[in-house]
Design a protein around this motif. Structure first.
Motif, PDB file in Angstrom:
ATOM      1  N   LEU A  26      17.415  32.738 -11.954  1.00 38.90           N
ATOM      2  CA  LEU A  26      18.332  33.725 -12.539  1.00 38.90           C
ATOM      3  C   LEU A  26      17.626  35.054 -12.771  1.00 38.90           C
ATOM      4  N   ALA A  27      16.385  35.000 -13.254  1.00 36.30           N
ATOM      5  CA  ALA A  27      15.622  36.236 -13.496  1.00 36.30           C
ATOM      6  C   ALA A  27      15.371  36.985 -12.195  1.00 36.30           C
ATOM      7  N   VAL A  28      15.002  36.251 -11.147  1.00 31.55           N
ATOM      8  CA  VAL A  28      14.756  36.893  -9.846  1.00 31.55           C
ATOM      9  C   VAL A  28      16.046  37.494  -9.303  1.00 31.55           C
ATOM     10  N   MET A  29      17.160  36.786  -9.455  1.00 30.53           N
ATOM     11  CA  MET A  29      18.451  37.321  -9.000  1.00 30.53           C
ATOM     12  C   MET A  29      18.791  38.620  -9.703  1.00 30.53           C
ATOM     13  N   VAL A  30      18.579  38.666 -11.024  1.00 34.62           N
ATOM     14  CA  VAL A  30      18.890  39.879 -11.794  1.00 34.62           C
ATOM     15  C   VAL A  30      18.037  41.036 -11.303  1.00 34.62           C
ATOM     16  N   VAL A  31      16.744  40.783 -11.089  1.00 34.25           N
ATOM     17  CA  VAL A  31      15.845  41.847 -10.617  1.00 34.25           C
ATOM     18  C   VAL A  31      16.275  42.334  -9.241  1.00 34.25           C
ATOM     19  N   LEU A  32      16.576  41.393  -8.336  1.00 36.20           N
ATOM     20  CA  LEU A  32      16.966  41.781  -6.983  1.00 36.20           C
ATOM     21  C   LEU A  32      18.256  42.590  -6.959  1.00 36.20           C
ATOM     22  N   VAL A  33      19.279  42.081  -7.643  1.00 37.92           N
ATOM     23  CA  VAL A  33      20.585  42.752  -7.599  1.00 37.92           C
ATOM     24  C   VAL A  33      20.554  44.070  -8.357  1.00 37.92           C
ATOM     25  N   PHE A  34      20.028  44.059  -9.585  1.00 36.64           N
ATOM     26  CA  PHE A  34      19.978  45.295 -10.376  1.00 36.64           C
ATOM     27  C   PHE A  34      19.053  46.315  -9.716  1.00 36.64           C
ATOM     28  N   GLY A  35      17.905  45.834  -9.205  1.00 33.75           N
ATOM     29  CA  GLY A  35      16.980  46.743  -8.523  1.00 33.75           C
ATOM     30  C   GLY A  35      17.613  47.373  -7.308  1.00 33.75           C
ATOM     31  N   ASN A  36      18.380  46.611  -6.563  1.00 33.48           N
ATOM     32  CA  ASN A  36      19.056  47.143  -5.372  1.00 33.48           C
ATOM     33  C   ASN A  36      20.089  48.202  -5.752  1.00 33.48           C
ATOM     34  N   ALA A  84      16.611  42.496   1.937  1.00 33.76           N
ATOM     35  CA  ALA A  84      16.779  41.052   1.781  1.00 33.76           C
ATOM     36  C   ALA A  84      17.422  40.667   0.455  1.00 33.76           C
ATOM     37  N   SER A  85      17.767  41.651  -0.360  1.00 40.11           N
ATOM     38  CA  SER A  85      18.246  41.365  -1.708  1.00 40.11           C
ATOM     39  C   SER A  85      19.491  40.486  -1.721  1.00 40.11           C
ATOM     40  N   GLU A  86      20.497  40.840  -0.948  1.00 40.09           N
ATOM     41  CA  GLU A  86      21.761  40.090  -0.976  1.00 40.09           C
ATOM     42  C   GLU A  86      21.581  38.671  -0.458  1.00 40.09           C
ATOM     43  N   GLU A  87      20.815  38.542   0.613  1.00 39.44           N
ATOM     44  CA  GLU A  87      20.609  37.214   1.198  1.00 39.44           C
ATOM     45  C   GLU A  87      19.841  36.300   0.241  1.00 39.44           C
ATOM     46  N   LEU A  88      18.759  36.804  -0.318  1.00 42.43           N
ATOM     47  CA  LEU A  88      17.960  36.009  -1.248  1.00 42.43           C
ATOM     48  C   LEU A  88      18.747  35.673  -2.509  1.00 42.43           C
ATOM     49  N   SER A  89      19.499  36.636  -3.012  1.00 40.51           N
ATOM     50  CA  SER A  89      20.301  36.404  -4.216  1.00 40.51           C
ATOM     51  C   SER A  89      21.342  35.327  -3.976  1.00 40.51           C
ATOM     52  N   ARG A  90      21.957  35.354  -2.806  1.00 40.73           N
ATOM     53  CA  ARG A  90      22.974  34.348  -2.484  1.00 40.73           C
ATOM     54  C   ARG A  90      22.348  32.949  -2.418  1.00 40.73           C
TER      55      ARG A  90
END
Length: 198
Positions: free
Chosen positions: A21-31, A44-50
């Motif tokens: 969850l923490a990594v998802m927040v960083v990826l999506v918010f950072g993007n 790669a943010s969307e793919e990794l988050s998914r």
């Protein structure tokens, strides 16, 4: 000893869920910040988050299965005698084991088929996505088998035969309904209102 090992495993899953969850927040918010502020982004943010979201859901399903936290209804089972509750519990576990086997078989086939298929952005094998089903099915199968053995060997207390847990909202609703019923109940003083105070 086995229960302690399962508890430790589920605690490890909880830690992994929090990390995902923490990594998802960083990826999506950072993007989002990168796109609005610098007109760029992490490809790669969307793919990794998914993928992380799917793994998070299936890991959470394992933890919920261990705690009996899945949705269910006890409207019928709660009213049955102990023998009926045990029968329903055994039948329910056998059905869940069958469905888990079907899910494992399908997920394993999909993972094998997609082992050489690369994801469009990261280039990682798409089998990682389908491996969530394999992970869940194996963990759920072990948990269900252990629960079934406990029931068949009589190591489950009678009050634990209904495996659906009441939600906090349901408990609050029943508490409010009880208060309302008490408030609407006639008082001991059955005199008409005009006679009170004379």
């Amino acid at each position: 000893m086995l229960d302690a090992a399962i508890d430790r495993f589920c605690r490890a899953i909880d830690v992994l869920i929090a990390a995902a969850l923490a990594v998802m927040v960083v990826l999506v918010f950072g993007n989002v910040v990168l796109r609005y502020a610098f007109n760029s982004g992490i490809a790669a943010s969307e793919e990794l988050s998914r993928w992380l979201f799917v793994w998070l859901c299936f890991m959470g399903a394992v933890a919920a299965l261990k705690d009996g936290g899945h949705l269910g209804t006890d409207m019928l089972v709660a009213r049955l005698p102990v023998a009926g509750k045990k029968l329903c519990l055994v039948l329910g576990h056998l059905l869940m084991l069958y469905v888990t086997w079907l899910f494992l078989d399908g997920s394993w086939q999909q993972a094998r088929i997609n082992m050489d298929v690369e994801a469009p952005v990261t280039g990682a094998p798409v089998a990682i996505f389908y491996a969530t089903g394999v992970f869940f099915s194996l963990c759920a199968g072990v948990l269900l088998l252990l629960q079934l053995v406990r029931v068949l060997t009589g190591r489950v207390a009678d009050d634990a035969l209904v495996m659906v847990k009441e939600s906090e909202e349901q408990a609050e609703l029943e508490s409010l309904q009880a208060e309302l019923a008490r408030a609407e109940a006639p008082s001991d003083d059955t005199r008409p209102p005009s006679a009170i105070g004379r």
